[in-house]
Design a protein around this motif. Structure first.
Motif, short mmCIF file in Angstrom:
data_model
loop_
_atom_site.label_atom_id
_atom_site.label_comp_id
_atom_site.label_asym_id
_atom_site.label_seq_id
_atom_site.Cartn_x
_atom_site.Cartn_y
_atom_site.Cartn_z
N PRO A 46 0.81 -1.22 0.00
CA PRO A 46 0.00 0.00 0.00
C PRO A 46 0.84 1.27 0.00
CG PRO A 46 -0.13 -1.07 2.14
CD PRO A 46 0.64 -2.00 1.23
N GLY A 47 2.06 1.20 0.48
CA GLY A 47 2.92 2.37 0.52
C GLY A 47 3.74 2.57 -0.75
N ALA A 48 3.75 1.58 -1.62
CA ALA A 48 4.51 1.65 -2.88
C ALA A 48 3.70 0.95 -3.96
CB ALA A 48 5.88 0.99 -2.72
N PRO A 49 2.85 1.69 -4.67
CA PRO A 49 1.91 1.07 -5.63
C PRO A 49 2.58 0.31 -6.77
CG PRO A 49 1.64 3.47 -5.55
CD PRO A 49 2.71 3.11 -4.58
N ASP A 50 3.88 0.51 -6.97
CA ASP A 50 4.56 -0.22 -8.05
C ASP A 50 5.18 -1.52 -7.57
OD1 ASP A 50 6.52 1.02 -6.52
OD2 ASP A 50 7.90 1.21 -8.21
N ARG A 51 4.91 -1.93 -6.33
CA ARG A 51 5.50 -3.15 -5.78
C ARG A 51 4.43 -4.15 -5.36
NH1 ARG A 51 9.77 -0.32 -1.82
NH2 ARG A 51 10.94 0.76 -3.43
N GLY A 64 9.61 -16.82 -2.16
CA GLY A 64 9.05 -15.48 -2.14
C GLY A 64 9.68 -14.67 -3.25
N VAL A 65 8.86 -13.87 -3.93
CA VAL A 65 9.32 -13.09 -5.08
C VAL A 65 8.84 -11.65 -4.94
CG1 VAL A 65 9.25 -12.90 -7.59
CG2 VAL A 65 9.12 -15.15 -6.54
N THR A 66 9.76 -10.71 -5.10
CA THR A 66 9.37 -9.31 -5.17
C THR A 66 9.07 -8.99 -6.63
OG1 THR A 66 11.65 -8.56 -5.45
CG2 THR A 66 10.80 -8.68 -3.20
N LEU A 67 7.99 -8.28 -6.87
CA LEU A 67 7.54 -7.95 -8.23
C LEU A 67 7.42 -6.45 -8.39
CD1 LEU A 67 4.69 -10.59 -8.27
CD2 LEU A 67 6.76 -10.74 -9.65
N ARG A 68 7.67 -5.97 -9.59
CA ARG A 68 7.50 -4.55 -9.92
C ARG A 68 6.44 -4.42 -10.99
NH1 ARG A 68 10.36 -0.54 -7.02
NH2 ARG A 68 12.11 -1.61 -6.09
N LEU A 69 5.65 -3.37 -10.91
CA LEU A 69 4.62 -3.09 -11.89
C LEU A 69 5.00 -1.84 -12.66
CD1 LEU A 69 3.06 -4.37 -9.26
CD2 LEU A 69 1.09 -3.77 -10.60
N PRO A 70 4.57 -1.76 -13.92
CA PRO A 70 4.82 -0.53 -14.68
C PRO A 70 3.93 0.59 -14.16
CG PRO A 70 3.46 -2.02 -15.96
CD PRO A 70 3.86 -2.76 -14.70
#
Length: 164
Positions: A46-51, A64-70
């Motif tokens: 919620p604090g970083a909408p691209d994550r 566990g996987v960290t993901l990034r969104l455009p």
């Protein structure tokens, strides 16, 4: 999926440092989750909408996987399909999420991507536990159990690419 604790989640990440894993936002409602209905745990920061983050069982352990969104969003009239659960969504309901690869290749900047439901609720869509707009899931001849197996297989194929 088995019930996970915050510690289980934090120690499962394969594509970030231990320090980064300690700083990841972990949902506070883990006890209230319907674990039997989940093939993986996915959530947005919620604090970083691209994550976004995803934790799945793989070969007897957790990954566990960290993901990034455009940052760019698609138009409302455009429909996209999740490549894991095969649910279609209008507009930004499906996002390309990228994950840094595990190990040395990830530290060199290599990543892989997958189109996922933006809310990471694939397990609930497949089981009919989360409401959808009409036409969001195609009527299939596969049983729900077969659709679950396909979803798990599609997710496993993505996770395998993290180690290539």
């Amino acid at each position: 999926m088995k019930t996970l604790t915050e510690q289980d989640i934090r120690t499962s990440f394969v594509n970030c440092s231990k320090g980064e894993a300690k700083r990841i936002f972990v949902p506070r409602d883990l006890e209230q989750r319907s674990w039997a209905d989940l093939d993986f745990l996915g959530w947005r920061d919620p604090g970083a909408p691209d994550r976004s983050y995803l934790v799945a069982e793989r070969e007897g352990g957790l990954v566990g996987v960290t993901l990034r969104l455009p940052s760019a969003r698609r138009g409302f009239l455009h429909r996209s399909m999740c490549s894991v659960c095969l649910t279609t969504h209008p507009g930004g309901g499906v996002s390309l999420m990228t994950a840094r690869k595990a190990g040395a290749t990830g530290r060199e900047g290599n990543s892989v991507g997958v189109y996922l439901c933006a809310d990471l609720a694939c397990s609930l869509y497949v089981r009919g536990k989360k409401a959808l707009d009409a036409g969001s899931r195609f009527e299939e001849s596969l049983t729900v159990e077969e659709q679950i197996a396909r979803t798990v297989g599609n997710l496993s194929a993505f996770l395998e690419k993290l180690y290539d």
